[in-house]
Design an enzyme around this catalytic site. Structure first.
Site, PDB file in Angstrom:
ATOM      1  N   ALA A  29       0.806  -1.220   0.000  1.00 28.81           N
ATOM      2  CA  ALA A  29       0.000   0.000   0.000  1.00 28.81           C
ATOM      3  C   ALA A  29       0.842   1.274   0.000  1.00 28.81           C
ATOM      4  O   ALA A  29       0.401   2.310  -0.497  1.00 28.81           O
ATOM      5  CB  ALA A  29      -0.929  -0.021   1.208  1.00 28.81           C
ATOM      6  N   ARG A  41      -1.881   0.805   7.738  1.00 29.80           N
ATOM      7  CA  ARG A  41      -1.371   0.843   9.108  1.00 29.80           C
ATOM      8  C   ARG A  41      -0.755   2.172   9.538  1.00 29.80           C
ATOM      9  O   ARG A  41      -0.474   2.355  10.700  1.00 29.80           O
ATOM     10  CB  ARG A  41      -0.355  -0.292   9.308  1.00 29.80           C
ATOM     11  CG  ARG A  41      -1.059  -1.623   9.272  1.00 29.80           C
ATOM     12  CD  ARG A  41      -0.148  -2.802   9.411  1.00 29.80           C
ATOM     13  NE  ARG A  41      -0.933  -4.016   9.319  1.00 29.80           N
ATOM     14  CZ  ARG A  41      -1.395  -4.533   8.207  1.00 29.80           C
ATOM     15  NH1 ARG A  41      -1.122  -3.966   7.049  1.00 29.80           N
ATOM     16  NH2 ARG A  41      -2.124  -5.619   8.225  1.00 29.80           N
ATOM     17  N   ASP A 109      -5.449  -1.669  -6.347  1.00 30.02           N
ATOM     18  CA  ASP A 109      -5.894  -0.399  -6.915  1.00 30.02           C
ATOM     19  C   ASP A 109      -5.704  -0.255  -8.413  1.00 30.02           C
ATOM     20  O   ASP A 109      -6.047   0.779  -8.988  1.00 30.02           O
ATOM     21  CB  ASP A 109      -5.181   0.767  -6.196  1.00 30.02           C
ATOM     22  CG  ASP A 109      -3.651   0.619  -6.210  1.00 30.02           C
ATOM     23  OD1 ASP A 109      -3.110  -0.002  -7.148  1.00 30.02           O
ATOM     24  OD2 ASP A 109      -3.004   1.136  -5.273  1.00 30.02           O
ATOM     25  N   HIS A 126      -3.830 -10.057  -3.777  1.00 32.73           N
ATOM     26  CA  HIS A 126      -5.059  -9.753  -3.022  1.00 32.73           C
ATOM     27  C   HIS A 126      -6.184  -9.257  -3.915  1.00 32.73           C
ATOM     28  O   HIS A 126      -7.131  -8.632  -3.436  1.00 32.73           O
ATOM     29  CB  HIS A 126      -4.748  -8.738  -1.916  1.00 32.73           C
ATOM     30  CG  HIS A 126      -3.813  -9.277  -0.874  1.00 32.73           C
ATOM     31  ND1 HIS A 126      -3.044  -8.487  -0.056  1.00 32.73           N
ATOM     32  CD2 HIS A 126      -3.509 -10.559  -0.529  1.00 32.73           C
ATOM     33  CE1 HIS A 126      -2.305  -9.249   0.744  1.00 32.73           C
ATOM     34  NE2 HIS A 126      -2.564 -10.504   0.475  1.00 32.73           N
ATOM     35  N   SER A 200       5.596  -1.999   1.930  1.00 31.36           N
ATOM     36  CA  SER A 200       4.802  -2.997   2.651  1.00 31.36           C
ATOM     37  C   SER A 200       5.343  -3.145   4.063  1.00 31.36           C
ATOM     38  O   SER A 200       6.559  -3.211   4.264  1.00 31.36           O
ATOM     39  CB  SER A 200       4.870  -4.357   1.945  1.00 31.36           C
ATOM     40  OG  SER A 200       4.213  -5.335   2.740  1.00 31.36           O
ATOM     41  N   ASP A 242      11.056   8.034   1.744  1.00 35.17           N
ATOM     42  CA  ASP A 242       9.848   8.089   0.921  1.00 35.17           C
ATOM     43  C   ASP A 242      10.058   7.339  -0.411  1.00 35.17           C
ATOM     44  O   ASP A 242      11.112   7.482  -1.048  1.00 35.17           O
ATOM     45  CB  ASP A 242       9.508   9.566   0.662  1.00 35.17           C
ATOM     46  CG  ASP A 242       8.274   9.701  -0.179  1.00 35.17           C
ATOM     47  OD1 ASP A 242       7.172   9.458   0.331  1.00 35.17           O
ATOM     48  OD2 ASP A 242       8.418  10.033  -1.383  1.00 35.17           O
TER      49      ASP A 242
HETATM   50  P1  NAD Z   1       0.536  -1.582   5.089  1.00 33.27           P
HETATM   51  O1  NAD Z   1      -0.428  -0.448   5.227  1.00 33.27           O
HETATM   52  O2  NAD Z   1       0.571  -2.642   6.124  1.00 33.27           O
HETATM   53  O3  NAD Z   1       2.012  -1.001   5.002  1.00 33.27           O
HETATM   54  C1  NAD Z   1       2.329   0.084   4.180  1.00 33.27           C
HETATM   55  C2  NAD Z   1       3.721   0.528   4.570  1.00 33.27           C
HETATM   56  O4  NAD Z   1       4.120   1.537   3.663  1.00 33.27           O
HETATM   57  C3  NAD Z   1       3.786   1.123   5.978  1.00 33.27           C
HETATM   58  O5  NAD Z   1       4.845   0.513   6.677  1.00 33.27           O
HETATM   59  C4  NAD Z   1       4.048   2.613   5.728  1.00 33.27           C
HETATM   60  O6  NAD Z   1       4.868   3.177   6.726  1.00 33.27           O
HETATM   61  C5  NAD Z   1       4.741   2.583   4.380  1.00 33.27           C
HETATM   62  N1  NAD Z   1       4.548   3.792   3.579  1.00 33.27           N
HETATM   63  C6  NAD Z   1       3.395   4.469   3.332  1.00 33.27           C
HETATM   64  N2  NAD Z   1       3.595   5.480   2.481  1.00 33.27           N
HETATM   65  C7  NAD Z   1       4.931   5.480   2.203  1.00 33.27           C
HETATM   66  C8  NAD Z   1       5.763   6.298   1.386  1.00 33.27           C
HETATM   67  N3  NAD Z   1       5.277   7.312   0.666  1.00 33.27           N
HETATM   68  N4  NAD Z   1       7.090   6.009   1.330  1.00 33.27           N
HETATM   69  C9  NAD Z   1       7.622   4.973   2.061  1.00 33.27           C
HETATM   70  N5  NAD Z   1       6.866   4.157   2.824  1.00 33.27           N
HETATM   71  C10 NAD Z   1       5.538   4.400   2.894  1.00 33.27           C
HETATM   72  O7  NAD Z   1       0.340  -2.162   3.645  1.00 33.27           O
HETATM   73  P2  NAD Z   1       0.611  -3.630   3.071  1.00 33.27           P
HETATM   74  O8  NAD Z   1       1.863  -4.207   3.640  1.00 33.27           O
HETATM   75  O9  NAD Z   1       0.465  -3.490   1.606  1.00 33.27           O
HETATM   76  O10 NAD Z   1      -0.572  -4.504   3.657  1.00 33.27           O
HETATM   77  C11 NAD Z   1      -1.864  -4.013   3.695  1.00 33.27           C
HETATM   78  C12 NAD Z   1      -2.878  -4.789   2.875  1.00 33.27           C
HETATM   79  O11 NAD Z   1      -3.904  -3.867   2.556  1.00 33.27           O
HETATM   80  C13 NAD Z   1      -2.362  -5.274   1.571  1.00 33.27           C
HETATM   81  O12 NAD Z   1      -2.525  -6.620   1.590  1.00 33.27           O
HETATM   82  C14 NAD Z   1      -3.253  -4.647   0.489  1.00 33.27           C
HETATM   83  O13 NAD Z   1      -3.976  -5.680  -0.110  1.00 33.27           O
HETATM   84  C15 NAD Z   1      -4.258  -3.813   1.201  1.00 33.27           C
HETATM   85  N6  NAD Z   1      -4.319  -2.375   0.842  1.00 33.27           N
HETATM   86  C16 NAD Z   1      -4.156  -1.999  -0.459  1.00 33.27           C
HETATM   87  C17 NAD Z   1      -4.196  -0.652  -0.805  1.00 33.27           C
HETATM   88  C18 NAD Z   1      -4.024  -0.293  -2.256  1.00 33.27           C
HETATM   89  O14 NAD Z   1      -4.371  -1.079  -3.124  1.00 33.27           O
HETATM   90  N7  NAD Z   1      -3.473   0.879  -2.558  1.00 33.27           N
HETATM   91  C19 NAD Z   1      -4.382   0.323   0.182  1.00 33.27           C
HETATM   92  C20 NAD Z   1      -4.564  -0.096   1.522  1.00 33.27           C
HETATM   93  C21 NAD Z   1      -4.521  -1.459   1.835  1.00 33.27           C
END
Ligand code: NAD
Length: 253
Positions: A29, A41, A109, A126, A200, A242
Site C-alpha cells: 500500500a 497501518r 488499486d 489480493h 509494505s 519516501d
Molecule cells: P501496510 O499499510 O501494512 O504497510 C504500508 C507501509 O508503507 C507502511 O509501513 C508505511 O509506513 C509505508 N509507507 C506508506 N507510504 C509510504 C511512502 N510514501 N514512502 C515509504 N513508505 C511508505 O500495507 P501492506 O503491507 O500493503 O498490507 C496491507 C494490505 O492492505 C495489503 O494486503 C493490500 O492488499 C491492502 N491495501 C491496499 C491498498 C491499495 O491497493 N493501494 C491500500 C490499503 C490497503
C-alpha cells in the site's frame, strides 16, 4: 545495511539495478499513498478507521455485505482519481527496459496496470477492487452494475447467473489466496536475482513470505519503506525513506 541517507540509498539501489538481470518488485500500500490512496497501518490509515470485514461474515450476513459495498463506494472518488505515482512509473520504466518480467503486488488499486504494465504481468495476490466477482460462480460484474443494483434495491447485489453474493474482486481476511497468483509469485521470487519489497509493512501473510523466499533462493533483497519492517535484518539494503523520492530518479522518459 541501512542506507545512511537518501542519496546513498538511491546510488546503492542504482548499482544493484544495473548489476541485476531479473528484478522482481513486490509492492504494498505504501507505493500508492503518493497517489492519494491511504495505506492500512499508518496513522490515519484505513485500519485505524474501519475494522476489516472477514470473508465468512461477508458470506453469512446481508448487513455485512451492505456495509462492505457502502465502504467501497465511499472510497470510489479516491480510487477513481488516483494516478500512478513516481514509484509505479519507475517500475514501469524498468519493465519497459526488460529488467522486470512481472510485478507482484498486494495492492488492489490497478495502478501498476495504469502505469503501463500489461495486466498479465501484474500478479495480484489480493485481487483488484476496480471490478467485482460472484463468490459462487466467479462471474465478473462491473462496479456500475453494482451501483445501479444498490440504488434500485438498497441492498448488496446477488449474481444474475447463480444468485450468490457479489463482492469486489479482492481477497478478504479468511478468504483463500488465488492459487495461480501464488504459484506465479513463488516462481518469480525463486528466479529473480534482485527482489524489491516496496511500501509494505510485511506483516500480512502469506504474502510477506515472498521477500524471505527470494532471499533464500539467492536473490539480493532491498526493502524500501519509511518505517522499519520485520524483515529488515535479512535485507541486503534497507532504504527507510519516501518511495517517490527513492524511485523518482529511476522514472524514464
Ligand atoms: P501496510 O499499510 O501494512 O504497510 C504500508 C507501509 O508503507 C507502511 O509501513 C508505511 O509506513 C509505508 N509507507 C506508506 N507510504 C509510504 C511512502 N510514501 N514512502 C515509504 N513508505 C511508505 O500495507 P501492506 O503491507 O500493503 O498490507 C496491507 C494490505 O492492505 C495489503 O494486503 C493490500 O492488499 C491492502 N491495501 C491496499 C491498498 C491499495 O491497493 N493501494 C491500500 C490499503 C490497503
Amino acid at each position: 545495511m541501512i542506507a545512511p541517507d537518501l542519496r546513498s540509498g538511491v546510488n546503492l539501489l542504482g548499482d544493484m539495478i544495473a548489476q541485476a538481470s531479473v528484478i522482481v518488485p513486490f509492492t504494498g500500500a505504501g507505493i500508492s499513498t503518493e497517489s492519494g490512496i491511504p495505506d492500512f497501518r499508518s496513522p490515519g490509515g484505513l485500519w485505524t478507521r474501519n475494522r476489516p470485514i472477514p470473508f465468512d461474515e461477508f458470506v453469512a450476513r446481508q448487513d455485512a455485505r451492505d456495509e462492505a459495498w457502502r465502504r467501497r463506494f465511499a472510497m470510489e472518488p479516491t480510487f477513481a482519481a488516483a494516478r500512478p505515482g513516481r514509484g509505479h512509473r519507475a517500475l514501469a520504466s524498468l519493465y519497459k527496459a526488460g529488467k522486470i518480467p512481472a510485478i507482484v503486488t498486494q495492492n488492489i488499486d490497478n495502478l501498476h496496470q495504469a502505469s503501463g504494465v500489461a495486466g498479465d504481468h501484474v500478479v495480484e495476490l489480493h485481487g483488484n477492487t476496480t471490478y467485482a466477482r460472484c463468490i459462487g460462480c466467479g462471474k465478473r460484474h462491473e462496479l456500475a452494475w453494482v451501483k445501479e443494483w444498490l440504488a434500485r434495491t438498497g441492498y448488496a447485489p446477488h449474481c444474475t447467473a447463480c444468485d450468490e453474493p457479489v463482492k469486489t474482486a479482492t481477497i478478504s481476511f479468511g478468504q483463500a489466496m488465488p492459487q495461480d497468483a501464488m504459484r506465479r509469485a513463488t516462481e518469480l521470487a525463486q528466479q529473480c536475482d534482485l527482489f524489491l519489497a516496496i511500501g509494505s509493512s510485511l506483516v500480512v501473510w502469506p504474502a510477506a513470505g515472498f521477500p524471505m523466499l527470494a532471499k533464500e533462493c539467492g536473490a539480493k533483497l532491498v526493502i524500501i519503506n519509511n518505517e522499519p519492517t520485520e524483515q529488515d535484518e535479512i535485507a541486503d539494503l534497507v532504504i527507510r525513506y519516501d518511495i517517490g523520492e527513492t524511485l523518482g530518479p529511476f522514472v524514464g522518459n
